[in-house]
Design an enzyme around this catalytic site. Structure first.
Site, PDB file in Angstrom:
ATOM      1  N   SER A  11      18.965  56.779  68.380  1.00 27.67           N
ATOM      2  CA  SER A  11      18.571  57.697  67.454  1.00 27.67           C
ATOM      3  C   SER A  11      19.814  59.009  67.598  1.00 27.67           C
ATOM      4  O   SER A  11      20.196  59.302  68.445  1.00 27.67           O
ATOM      5  CB  SER A  11      17.338  58.337  67.775  1.00 27.67           C
ATOM      6  OG  SER A  11      16.922  59.661  66.764  1.00 27.67           O
ATOM      7  N   TYR A  64      10.849  61.500  73.959  1.00 33.08           N
ATOM      8  CA  TYR A  64      11.526  60.468  73.125  1.00 33.08           C
ATOM      9  C   TYR A  64      13.199  60.471  73.002  1.00 33.08           C
ATOM     10  O   TYR A  64      13.904  60.017  72.915  1.00 33.08           O
ATOM     11  CB  TYR A  64      10.959  60.757  71.759  1.00 33.08           C
ATOM     12  CG  TYR A  64      11.576  59.684  70.801  1.00 33.08           C
ATOM     13  CD1 TYR A  64      11.476  58.429  70.779  1.00 33.08           C
ATOM     14  CD2 TYR A  64      12.348  60.443  69.470  1.00 33.08           C
ATOM     15  CE1 TYR A  64      12.375  57.565  69.792  1.00 33.08           C
ATOM     16  CE2 TYR A  64      12.800  59.623  68.771  1.00 33.08           C
ATOM     17  CZ  TYR A  64      12.802  58.335  68.597  1.00 33.08           C
ATOM     18  OH  TYR A  64      13.611  57.642  67.798  1.00 33.08           O
TER      19      TYR A  64
END
Length: 311
Positions: free
Chosen positions: A178, A191
């Site tokens: 990401s 995360y």
């Protein structure tokens, strides 16, 4: 950062052959390595392949004529996705229901592929889980699940697949991370940290495997229009209102193009590429408050998502 900006990879012609030669500039196949799998079909194995980015990447490889194996936990959506790929592209697609966090998952995956006369030629690690909210209010078990899926399972599968790829001097790994992996992420702390690990691991191992015939790339998209963000409860965070999301197909096209070209870090979208540069060069003292403001949930609760694929 090796980011790709070309509109499409070279076709199977001189340019593609030159790319392949460049990828093997330091090595040749070990004796007997390719013969050992000559009776099997090379497959693109996609974890988290039943929907979202994982499915879009599988479809992009299938469009290029490659056999794909979709891996996730729920057999129903997997079977539907594989059938749609075969119908739309005429490529072979196989559904393998498997929990990739199990200790024996790499060996079980090999066995299940062998049942279909396949072996892992390209590994796409897209299975992942997200978690939002204040870190000290999140469930400890959900944090463990995130670490196991986003980091441990990915590392285990990658470590298992690479020796055979290097022996054959062909194949590769495409990890899905990401854009958030380039910065600390308040309110999505675990995360973002897990994606930082994926980017760091991929770039480092990509350097180690340069010229070995093995491509190793990591995709770092910004927001992508899938079920991931709504399920994580972040739809009302400011970053979802300010940053235009890509489609899963756009992210997959960039991933495929960057992988073929041998890019280590693939950031799809011009705006996201500018963000990536800013995140690399600006100090945390400036970026951290801004990222925290963008990510802060606008509802007072913690959310988690346990989907089988990223973003």
């Amino acid at each position: 950062m090796a980011q790709c900006t070309q509109s499409s990879p070279p076709r199977k012609g001189l340019g593609r052959r030159l790319l392949d030669l460049w990828q093997t500039r330091y090595t040749r196949p070990q004796p007997g390595a390719r013969q050992a799998v000559a009776h099997l079909t090379p497959a693109v194995v996609v974890t988290g392949g039943s929907h979202g980015i994982g499915l879009a990447i599988a479809r992009r490889f299938a469009k290029a004529g490659q056999t794909v194996a979709l891996v996730a936990r729920n057999p129903g959506p997997l079977q539907e996705a594989a059938a749609a790929i075969e119908r739309d592209f005429g490529a072979k697609a196989f559904a393998i229901d498997l929990d990739v966090t199990a200790d024996n998952a790499p060996f079980e995956l090999d066995a299940r592929l062998a049942q279909h006369a396949l072996y892992t030629d390209v590994l796409v690690n897209c299975a992942g889980v997200g978690l939002s909210g204040n870190f000290d209010g999140q469930d400890a078990g959900e944090i463990e699940q995130l670490l196991n899926l986003n980091m441990t399972a990915l590392t285990r599968l990658m470590r298992h697949a690479l020796p055979g790829m290097r022996a054959r001097a062909r194949g590769g790994v495409l990890n899905v991370a990401s854009l958030g992996g380039l910065t600390p992420g308040p309110y999505q702390a675990a995360y973002y940290a897990s994606k930082a690990y994926v980017i760091s691991l991929s770039e480092a191992v990509g350097y180690e495997t340069r010229g070995s015939g093995v491509r190793l790339s990591v995709l770092a998209p910004g927001p992508v229009d899938t079920e991931f963000h709504p399920a994580m409860g972040t739809e009302h965070a400011f970053y979802r209102q300010l940053i235009l999301p890509l489609s899963a197909e756009q992210a997959a096209s960039a991933a495929y193009r960057g992988y073929v070209l041998g890019c280590r870090l693939i950031v799809p979208g011009l705006l996201n590429m500018l963000f990536a540069v800013a995140l690399r060069i600006l100090p945390h003292t400036l970026m951290l408050p801004l990222v925290g403001w963008l990510l802060k949930p606008r509802e007072e609760r913690n959310w988690s998502v346990t989907n089988d694929n990223e973003q």
